[in-house]
Design a protein around this motif. Structure first.
Motif, PDB file in Angstrom:
ATOM      1  N   THR A 196       0.277   6.010  -6.691  1.00 54.01           N
ATOM      2  CA  THR A 196       0.030   5.494  -5.601  1.00 54.01           C
ATOM      3  C   THR A 196       1.341   4.814  -5.000  1.00 54.01           C
ATOM      4  O   THR A 196       1.237   3.941  -4.024  1.00 54.01           O
ATOM      5  CB  THR A 196      -0.980   4.619  -5.838  1.00 54.01           C
ATOM      6  OG1 THR A 196      -0.625   3.566  -6.584  1.00 54.01           O
ATOM      7  CG2 THR A 196      -2.185   5.083  -6.401  1.00 54.01           C
ATOM      8  N   LEU A 197       2.448   4.799  -5.822  1.00 57.14           N
ATOM      9  CA  LEU A 197       3.477   4.015  -5.200  1.00 57.14           C
ATOM     10  C   LEU A 197       4.332   4.279  -4.109  1.00 57.14           C
ATOM     11  O   LEU A 197       4.651   3.613  -3.246  1.00 57.14           O
ATOM     12  CB  LEU A 197       4.648   4.381  -6.559  1.00 57.14           C
ATOM     13  CG  LEU A 197       5.889   3.191  -6.368  1.00 57.14           C
ATOM     14  CD1 LEU A 197       5.450   1.765  -6.310  1.00 57.14           C
ATOM     15  CD2 LEU A 197       6.723   3.322  -7.576  1.00 57.14           C
ATOM     16  N   GLN A 198       3.785   5.670  -3.414  1.00 54.38           N
ATOM     17  CA  GLN A 198       4.472   6.162  -2.545  1.00 54.38           C
ATOM     18  C   GLN A 198       3.916   5.596  -1.133  1.00 54.38           C
ATOM     19  O   GLN A 198       4.337   5.415  -0.074  1.00 54.38           O
ATOM     20  CB  GLN A 198       4.694   7.598  -2.185  1.00 54.38           C
ATOM     21  CG  GLN A 198       5.228   8.264  -3.317  1.00 54.38           C
ATOM     22  CD  GLN A 198       5.403  10.232  -3.309  1.00 54.38           C
ATOM     23  OE1 GLN A 198       5.875  10.517  -2.412  1.00 54.38           O
ATOM     24  NE2 GLN A 198       4.463  10.400  -4.222  1.00 54.38           N
ATOM     25  N   GLY A 199       2.839   5.002  -1.441  1.00 58.92           N
ATOM     26  CA  GLY A 199       1.805   4.471  -0.414  1.00 58.92           C
ATOM     27  C   GLY A 199       1.905   3.066  -0.285  1.00 58.92           C
ATOM     28  O   GLY A 199       1.321   2.299   0.480  1.00 58.92           O
ATOM     29  N   VAL A 200       2.741   2.483  -1.036  1.00 63.38           N
ATOM     30  CA  VAL A 200       2.683   0.946  -1.131  1.00 63.38           C
ATOM     31  C   VAL A 200       3.740   0.310   0.036  1.00 63.38           C
ATOM     32  O   VAL A 200       4.797   1.081  -0.073  1.00 63.38           O
ATOM     33  CB  VAL A 200       3.326   0.367  -2.477  1.00 63.38           C
ATOM     34  CG1 VAL A 200       3.430  -1.074  -2.543  1.00 63.38           C
ATOM     35  CG2 VAL A 200       2.256   0.797  -3.655  1.00 63.38           C
ATOM     36  N   SER A 201       3.389  -0.618   0.854  1.00 66.71           N
ATOM     37  CA  SER A 201       4.331  -1.066   1.914  1.00 66.71           C
ATOM     38  C   SER A 201       5.297  -2.066   1.233  1.00 66.71           C
ATOM     39  O   SER A 201       5.350  -2.320   0.147  1.00 66.71           O
ATOM     40  CB  SER A 201       3.322  -1.905   2.644  1.00 66.71           C
ATOM     41  OG  SER A 201       2.770  -2.766   2.191  1.00 66.71           O
ATOM     42  N   THR A 202       6.333  -1.987   2.012  1.00 69.80           N
ATOM     43  CA  THR A 202       7.453  -3.286   1.751  1.00 69.80           C
ATOM     44  C   THR A 202       6.814  -4.294   1.197  1.00 69.80           C
ATOM     45  O   THR A 202       7.478  -4.821   0.173  1.00 69.80           O
ATOM     46  CB  THR A 202       8.483  -3.069   2.692  1.00 69.80           C
ATOM     47  OG1 THR A 202       8.839  -1.645   3.028  1.00 69.80           O
ATOM     48  CG2 THR A 202       9.810  -4.018   2.162  1.00 69.80           C
ATOM     49  N   GLU A 203       6.225  -5.051   1.868  1.00 71.79           N
ATOM     50  CA  GLU A 203       5.766  -6.224   1.713  1.00 71.79           C
ATOM     51  C   GLU A 203       4.971  -6.282   0.369  1.00 71.79           C
ATOM     52  O   GLU A 203       5.151  -7.320  -0.498  1.00 71.79           O
ATOM     53  CB  GLU A 203       4.816  -6.912   2.759  1.00 71.79           C
ATOM     54  CG  GLU A 203       5.583  -6.794   4.147  1.00 71.79           C
ATOM     55  CD  GLU A 203       5.769  -5.670   4.872  1.00 71.79           C
ATOM     56  OE1 GLU A 203       5.135  -4.535   4.565  1.00 71.79           O
ATOM     57  OE2 GLU A 203       6.786  -5.692   5.704  1.00 71.79           O
ATOM     58  N   ARG A 204       3.931  -5.381   0.119  1.00 64.92           N
ATOM     59  CA  ARG A 204       3.300  -5.315  -1.160  1.00 64.92           C
ATOM     60  C   ARG A 204       4.384  -5.045  -2.432  1.00 64.92           C
ATOM     61  O   ARG A 204       4.233  -5.644  -3.344  1.00 64.92           O
ATOM     62  CB  ARG A 204       2.275  -4.167  -1.009  1.00 64.92           C
ATOM     63  CG  ARG A 204       0.836  -4.619  -0.380  1.00 64.92           C
ATOM     64  CD  ARG A 204      -0.080  -3.661  -0.633  1.00 64.92           C
ATOM     65  NE  ARG A 204      -1.591  -4.594   0.002  1.00 64.92           N
ATOM     66  CZ  ARG A 204      -2.650  -3.988  -0.114  1.00 64.92           C
ATOM     67  NH1 ARG A 204      -2.799  -2.803  -0.845  1.00 64.92           N
ATOM     68  NH2 ARG A 204      -3.415  -4.881   0.336  1.00 64.92           N
TER      69      ARG A 204
ATOM     70  N   ALA B  10      10.065  -0.608 -10.669  1.00 69.30           N
ATOM     71  CA  ALA B  10      11.416  -1.453 -10.638  1.00 69.30           C
ATOM     72  C   ALA B  10      12.611  -0.524  -9.785  1.00 69.30           C
ATOM     73  O   ALA B  10      13.290  -1.295  -8.861  1.00 69.30           O
ATOM     74  CB  ALA B  10      12.076  -1.747 -12.068  1.00 69.30           C
ATOM     75  N   GLY B  11      12.670   0.613 -10.064  1.00 75.37           N
ATOM     76  CA  GLY B  11      13.765   1.612  -9.220  1.00 75.37           C
ATOM     77  C   GLY B  11      13.343   1.441  -7.842  1.00 75.37           C
ATOM     78  O   GLY B  11      14.330   1.264  -7.085  1.00 75.37           O
ATOM     79  N   ALA B  12      12.001   1.438  -7.301  1.00 76.15           N
ATOM     80  CA  ALA B  12      11.866   1.673  -5.835  1.00 76.15           C
ATOM     81  C   ALA B  12      11.987   0.365  -5.026  1.00 76.15           C
ATOM     82  O   ALA B  12      12.629   0.058  -4.231  1.00 76.15           O
ATOM     83  CB  ALA B  12       9.985   2.001  -5.800  1.00 76.15           C
ATOM     84  N   TYR B  13      11.534  -0.672  -6.033  1.00 79.25           N
ATOM     85  CA  TYR B  13      12.014  -2.124  -5.520  1.00 79.25           C
ATOM     86  C   TYR B  13      13.751  -2.198  -5.625  1.00 79.25           C
ATOM     87  O   TYR B  13      14.118  -2.747  -4.472  1.00 79.25           O
ATOM     88  CB  TYR B  13      11.495  -3.144  -6.280  1.00 79.25           C
ATOM     89  CG  TYR B  13      12.041  -4.616  -5.964  1.00 79.25           C
ATOM     90  CD1 TYR B  13      11.171  -5.472  -5.020  1.00 79.25           C
ATOM     91  CD2 TYR B  13      13.189  -5.303  -6.547  1.00 79.25           C
ATOM     92  CE1 TYR B  13      11.362  -6.593  -4.764  1.00 79.25           C
ATOM     93  CE2 TYR B  13      13.614  -6.758  -5.919  1.00 79.25           C
ATOM     94  CZ  TYR B  13      12.738  -7.133  -5.149  1.00 79.25           C
ATOM     95  OH  TYR B  13      13.070  -8.564  -4.997  1.00 79.25           O
ATOM     96  N   GLY B  14      14.275  -1.638  -6.530  1.00 78.49           N
ATOM     97  CA  GLY B  14      15.870  -2.130  -6.630  1.00 78.49           C
ATOM     98  C   GLY B  14      16.369  -1.305  -5.317  1.00 78.49           C
ATOM     99  O   GLY B  14      17.305  -1.820  -4.576  1.00 78.49           O
ATOM    100  N   SER B  15      16.048  -0.150  -5.187  1.00 78.04           N
ATOM    101  CA  SER B  15      16.511   0.823  -4.097  1.00 78.04           C
ATOM    102  C   SER B  15      16.306   0.051  -2.650  1.00 78.04           C
ATOM    103  O   SER B  15      17.196   0.620  -1.840  1.00 78.04           O
ATOM    104  CB  SER B  15      16.192   2.316  -4.122  1.00 78.04           C
ATOM    105  OG  SER B  15      14.779   2.309  -3.656  1.00 78.04           O
ATOM    106  N   GLN B  16      15.278  -0.520  -2.438  1.00 74.83           N
ATOM    107  CA  GLN B  16      14.773  -1.048  -1.076  1.00 74.83           C
ATOM    108  C   GLN B  16      15.401  -2.441  -1.060  1.00 74.83           C
ATOM    109  O   GLN B  16      15.495  -2.864   0.282  1.00 74.83           O
ATOM    110  CB  GLN B  16      13.413  -1.003  -0.854  1.00 74.83           C
ATOM    111  CG  GLN B  16      12.582   0.309  -0.864  1.00 74.83           C
ATOM    112  CD  GLN B  16      11.127   0.399  -0.375  1.00 74.83           C
ATOM    113  OE1 GLN B  16      10.855  -0.652  -0.005  1.00 74.83           O
ATOM    114  NE2 GLN B  16      10.560   1.380  -0.902  1.00 74.83           N
ATOM    115  N   ASN B  17      15.739  -3.227  -2.052  1.00 75.51           N
ATOM    116  CA  ASN B  17      15.899  -4.737  -2.019  1.00 75.51           C
ATOM    117  C   ASN B  17      17.175  -5.007  -2.551  1.00 75.51           C
ATOM    118  O   ASN B  17      17.841  -6.119  -2.155  1.00 75.51           O
ATOM    119  CB  ASN B  17      14.819  -5.412  -2.283  1.00 75.51           C
ATOM    120  CG  ASN B  17      13.488  -5.169  -1.767  1.00 75.51           C
ATOM    121  OD1 ASN B  17      13.171  -5.806  -0.775  1.00 75.51           O
ATOM    122  ND2 ASN B  17      12.685  -4.319  -2.143  1.00 75.51           N
TER     123      ASN B  17
END
Length: 317
Positions: A80-88, A125-132
């Motif tokens: 479901t990670l692809q559907g998670v908003s940046t805020e979440r 963790a990777g998704a968070y890292g790449s965006q933030n």
């Protein structure tokens, strides 16, 4: 439906199912898998028993149930990670040690080599890292069938993670070039040797074979090497509501490892760096064993004869 089709179906449809329903479904899958006590669960328990000698067989068995629930939580979140908003996404992640140990390097245009274990949710963790935090460059195992591997690459690419296939040409060279370009996190899942050319270390008092990648990237590119432990934590109150789930992760960045004496042979410098990050990560594995999703052989005593010979003999755990 084959495995690749099942994964594709899950990635494309899991976001349509309410989160509480999906959570309950994956908990049932975890418990049924645990009750069947198949090969993967038995291997998990054998690995847990090695790093937790303080536990008896019954306690290890109970711990493996928590381990399977943690492992299935990882898959549920991944689907479901692809559907998670940046805020979440931000609400689900808490950092430790990043500001002290890594941010100054990235802010100065550098890169870091990160040694990860199969702990918690490394895709989150990777998704968070790449965006933030910074660009994320990593390697992924070449899965079979090819369609499944393609799905994994597409999935991680959709999260902003740049992926290199293991065995797809000069992977180390590509990682080193990426590190030298700077502005990147280079996280490598390294607590298992996939190539039979890894480095033998002491892991929680037992000989084990792990990947040489983090150390080699650090040495070849001249960038710091850090261990990173990723574990789950329960969320409460406002943070839980913001995250849309009762579970988040903690990403702990350990201090950079001392650079070995340049006069030492390259293999010895790589060994020292590798033992260094293993020592750091072992603490996380022992403290949060249920989040160590290790369902394969990693300890030398459990490897086949050929790989034991590659480790220098019939080592015992």
């Amino acid at each position: 439906m084959n495995v690749a089709s099942a994964y594709t179906f899950a990635w494309r449809n899991a976001t349509r199912i309410p989160e509480p329903v999906l959570r309950a479904l994956f908990t049932v899958v975890a418990d049924v898998t645990w009750l069947r006590h198949g090969k993967a669960v038995r291997r998990m328990e054998a690995n847990y028993a090695r790093v937790r000698p303080d536990l008896d067989a019954a306690a290890v068995r109970r711990l493996s149930r928590a381990g399977m629930r943690s492992y299935m939580r990882y898959f549920r979140e991944a689907f479901t990670l692809q559907g998670v908003s940046t805020e979440r996404l931000r609400a689900r992640v808490r950092l430790e040690g990043y500001d002290e140990h890594v941010r100054p390097v990235i802010a100065d245009g550098g890169a870091v080599s990160l040694a990860l274990g199969h702990l918690g949710n490394w895709d989150l963790a990777g998704a968070y890292g790449s965006q933030n935090l910074a660009g994320v460059l990593t390697v992924t195992e070449r899965l079979k069938p090819a369609e499944l591997f393609d799905e994994f690459v597409r999935f991680r690419g959709s999260l902003g993670i740049e992926v290199l296939p293991l065995g797809g040409g000069d992977v180390l060279g590509a990682l080193v070039r990426g590190a030298k370009e700077g502005g990147r996190l280079i996280p490598l899942l390294s607590d298992r040797d996939l190539t039979s050319t890894g480095i033998e270390v002491d892991l929680a008092g037992h000989r084990a074979r792990v990947a040489a990648g983090p150390a080699l990237v650090g040495l070849e590119a001249g960038v710091p090497v850090h261990a990173v432990g990723i574990t789950y934590e329960r969320l409460h109150g406002a943070r839980r509501r913001a995250a849309g789930t009762p579970w988040g992760i903690v990403i702990r960045f350990y201090p950079p490892l001392p650079v070995p004496d340049a006069a030492l042979p390259r293999d010895e410098r790589a060994r020292l760096l590798t033992q260094g990050w293993v020592d750091q990560l072992a603490g996380t594995i022992v403290e949060h064993t249920q989040d160590w999703h290790m369902l394969q052989r990693v300890f030398v005593a459990d490897l086949g004869p050929a790989r034991q010979r590659a480790s220098g003999g019939q080592a015992t755990g």
